[in-house]
Each structure stands twice: as structure tokens, then as C-alpha cells.
Design an enzyme around this catalytic site. Structure first.
Site, PDB file in Angstrom:
ATOM      1  N   LYS A  66       1.062  -1.241   0.082  1.00 21.71           N
ATOM      2  CA  LYS A  66       0.022  -0.030   0.116  1.00 21.71           C
ATOM      3  C   LYS A  66       1.429   1.277  -0.021  1.00 21.71           C
ATOM      4  O   LYS A  66      -0.036   2.603   0.397  1.00 21.71           O
ATOM      5  CB  LYS A  66      -0.918   0.532   1.083  1.00 21.71           C
ATOM      6  CG  LYS A  66      -1.689  -1.052   1.165  1.00 21.71           C
ATOM      7  CD  LYS A  66      -2.223  -1.041   2.346  1.00 21.71           C
ATOM      8  CE  LYS A  66      -3.037  -2.298   3.040  1.00 21.71           C
ATOM      9  NZ  LYS A  66      -3.809  -2.139   4.375  1.00 21.71           N
ATOM     10  N   ARG A 118      14.989  -8.787   4.366  1.00 23.05           N
ATOM     11  CA  ARG A 118      15.863  -8.992   3.485  1.00 23.05           C
ATOM     12  C   ARG A 118      15.062  -8.101   2.268  1.00 23.05           C
ATOM     13  O   ARG A 118      14.129  -7.663   2.429  1.00 23.05           O
ATOM     14  CB  ARG A 118      15.634 -10.798   2.754  1.00 23.05           C
ATOM     15  CG  ARG A 118      15.916  -9.827   1.007  1.00 23.05           C
ATOM     16  CD  ARG A 118      16.058 -11.742   0.614  1.00 23.05           C
ATOM     17  NE  ARG A 118      17.153 -12.626   1.606  1.00 23.05           N
ATOM     18  CZ  ARG A 118      17.520 -13.797   0.639  1.00 23.05           C
ATOM     19  NH1 ARG A 118      17.196 -14.328   0.018  1.00 23.05           N
ATOM     20  NH2 ARG A 118      18.684 -13.993   1.672  1.00 23.05           N
TER      21      ARG A 118
HETATM   22  C1  NCD Z   1      21.640 -16.162  -1.794  1.00 22.68           C
HETATM   23  C2  NCD Z   1      21.238 -14.789  -1.323  1.00 22.68           C
HETATM   24  O1  NCD Z   1      19.961 -14.652  -1.315  1.00 22.68           O
HETATM   25  O2  NCD Z   1      22.478 -13.617  -1.525  1.00 22.68           O
HETATM   26  N1  NCD Z   1      21.429 -17.599  -1.297  1.00 22.68           N
HETATM   27  C3  NCD Z   1      20.566 -17.768  -0.145  1.00 22.68           C
HETATM   28  O3  NCD Z   1      20.670 -16.268   0.953  1.00 22.68           O
HETATM   29  N2  NCD Z   1      21.024 -19.016   0.091  1.00 22.68           N
HETATM   30  C4  NCD Z   1      22.386 -16.280  -3.043  1.00 22.68           C
HETATM   31  C5  NCD Z   1      21.967 -16.636  -4.377  1.00 22.68           C
HETATM   32  O4  NCD Z   1      20.713 -15.722  -4.138  1.00 22.68           O
HETATM   33  O5  NCD Z   1      22.634 -15.853  -5.129  1.00 22.68           O
END
Ligand code: NCD
Length: 316
Positions: free
Chosen positions: A94, A115
Site C-alpha cells: 500500500k 531482506r
Molecule cells: C543467496 C542470496 O540470497 O544472496 N542465497 C542465500 O541466501 N542462500 C545467493 C543467491 O541468491 O544467489
């Protein structure tokens, strides 16, 4: 935890960058990670984080990182608010700002794992929050908990870090796990080889940092140049999501494939790691080779994150 373990010094702290870590403060983290492994193998887990809550906010796809944080929390008796692939169904869609989302989750949780596609977003979240923020990947920036589990795995598999020759292969430009692991390895007396196509070379500032630490460093386009000498082959996926030109991605994605023929040229006591997911960089026929350590690496991620969560929540 047992009184003999040194305190982690992480209570109430964020985990944003590997720059927070050095040889001295890594040792107690690795010791606690080993202890977490014992606890899981013996009892399945413990009540160390009972009634503690972790919010897991993932603005980019994740399988291992999110699942391992959830498993880590639950094996220590805690619970998780997962705002993961469904982020498109949350208020973020939103138009809510990142600080507002963070401050809201902070009302429910004891720590937040984040993330996000933008470099520096973990820092931005940490500035807004009073509870610990754990960076689970900020764009092409860093992925500190992955690098910690990578380093733990190397130490666990090979029994040491000093004196090793580690080669990183693939997308060294956009691969945040490479950026974080390179900086952590630079704490040790290692030789580093960077294997990539020209366009995916390690960023210059990182290369300069590593050279400034006096490490032996080599860059090449060819796995064949290093395979006979390496202790660790760290293979990575070309980071499709960072490309604006998908035709360029298509050209680069099949550049390296680690297969049985390449493994035949490698030392008997070396290991192959990959943060995963793999999309063709390692032939699945390599999986049965005892030197293929990438699924053991996955499991170590849970033990390591158990240690970190206990640390930031003030229980270690
Ligand atoms: C990695 C990332 O997300 O950076 N994956 C993970 O966390 N194991 C590597 C990737 O996505 O290539």
C-alpha cells in the site's frame, strides 16, 4: 548456555555487516554454533528463546535464509512472524515506508530479520528500530549471516582457516554473499582467487580492501587456472535480478559449470560450497562427491543462526 563459553557480545545489537566481526569475536560464535549443533542432535532443540518472537520480513525471494531463521527460532522454543513471499499482500504494497513497517513490527517482536533489494536498507531499518535488525541481504550489498555460515562450514570441514586457498567463482560483482565472505576471509591468512567473466569481476573497492590487508590475490577467467590448487571452491549463481539487460544475463548464466570432469582435476581434500540456489552452475552429478559440501553448508546455516539469535536476544 554452559558457563565456559565466552559471551558473544551481541546482546541487543544489530547484525548489519561483516565489518562488525573479526577473528577474536568470531571464535565464540563458532563455539556456540557447534554447541547448537550438539543440542539439536541430542534433543532437537531447547527452550532458550521460549516466548521470544522474531519478525522475518522478506522483500526478495528466499528459501534457505527464511526457512533457516524460522527453524533456528523454533528449535530454541521461540516463534516467528513471517512476512515473506506474501509481502505483496502486506501494507508495504500500500506504499508504507520501510521505517514505518519496521517500527510496527518492533511492537510485536524482539528482533527483525530483513531482506530487501536496496543496498543500505538494513542500516535504514536499524536507524528506525530499537530492537536488533539482522541483515539477511540488502540488494547487491551484504549478506553477513550467510558469510558467517560459509566461514563456519570451511572451518568445520577443513579444520582451519589460516593457510587456505579459496576461489570464488561466478558473479562476483553482484553476489552479496561473495562480498561478505571476502571481507570475512580477509581476517585470516588466506590466498584468494577470483574467477569471473570480465563484466562480473569483484568490485574494485573490495579488491583494494583485500589487497590492503596484504593477502595473496589472483584474478582469472578460468576455473582450470585454480582448480588443482584450491582448498575451497565457492561457486555462485549469476544474479539475474540485478541485470537491467536480460540478454546479457542469458549470455553469462552458463559461463561456469562445475561438473565431474572439473572435479577430477581438483584435490582430494578440497570442498565445493555454494550459497544456493544453483541454476546450473554445479552439475547435480557432483552432489554424491564427498567434497560437495553445499548441503552440509545449508544445515550449518540453521545452527549458526541459532547462535546469532541467542546472541542478539541476550541469551548467550
Ligand atoms: C543467496 C542470496 O540470497 O544472496 N542465497 C542465500 O541466501 N542462500 C545467493 C543467491 O541468491 O544467489
Amino acid at each position: 548456555m554452559t558457563p565456559s563459553l565466552a559471551p558473544l557480545g551481541l546482546a541487543g545489537r544489530d547484525i548489519l555487516s561483516v565489518r562488525q566481526f573479526d577473528r577474536a569475536n568470531l571464535e565464540p560464535i563458532f563455539a556456540l554454533t557447534e554447541q547448537m549443533r550438539e543440542i539439536v542432535r541430542r534433543d532437537g532443540g531447547s527452550d532458550l528463546l521460549a516466548r521470544r518472537v522474531l519478525a522475518a520480513l522478506f522483500f526478495e525471494p528466499s528459501t534457505r535464509t527464511s526457512a533457516s531463521f524460522i527453524a533456528a527460532m523454533e528449535r530454541l522454543g521461540g516463534s516467528v512472524i513471517p512476512i515473506t513471499q506474501g509481502v505483496q499482500f502486506s501494507s508495504v504494497s500500500k506504499g508504507e515506508s520501510l521505517p514505518d513497517t519496521i517500527v510496527t513490527l518492533e511492537q510485536y517482536a524482539d528482533a527483525i530479520v530483513l531482506r530487501h533489494p536496496v543496498i543500505g536498507s538494513a542500516q535504514e531499518a536499524a536507524a528506525a528500530a530499537a530492537i536488533p535488525i539482522i541483515n539477511a541481504g540488502d540488494g547487491a550489498g551484504e549478506h553477513p549471516t550467510q558469510a558467517l555460515l560459509d566461514l563456519f562450514t570451511i572451518r568445520d570441514e577443513l579444520g582451519r582457516l589460516d593457510g587456505l586457498h579459496v576461489a570464488m567463482v561466478g558473479d562476483l560483482r553482484f553476489g552479496r554473499t561473495v562480498h561478505s565472505l571476502t571481507q570475512l576471509l580477509a581476517e585470516y591468512r588466506v590466498k584468494l582467487s577470483f574467477v569471473s567473466p570480465e563484466i562480473l569481476r569483484l568490485p574494485l573497492d573490495l579488491m583494494n580492501d583485500v589487497r590492503a590487508k596484504g593477502l595473496e590475490v589472483q584474478e582469472t577467467y578460468s576455473v582450470a587456472d585454480v582448480i588443482g590448487d584450491v582448498d575451497v571452491l565457492y561457486v555462485t549463481r549469476v544474479q539475474k535480478e540485478r541485470f537491467t539487460d536480460l540478454a546479457q544475463y542469458e549470455e553469462l548464466k552458463g559461463y561456469y559449470v562445475i561438473d565431474e570432469a572439473i572435479m577430477a582435476a581438483a584435490r582430494r581434500d578440497m570442498i565445493v560450497l555454494h550459497p544456493l540456489p544453483r541454476v546450473g552452475e554445479i552439475d547435480p552429478r557432483v552432489d554424491k562427491d564427498p567434497r560437495a559440501a553445499y548441503f552440509r553448508q545449508v544445515q550449518n546455516g540453521m545452527f549458526l543462526r541459532m547462535a546469532l539469535l541467542a546472541g542478539v536476544m541476550g541469551k548467550a
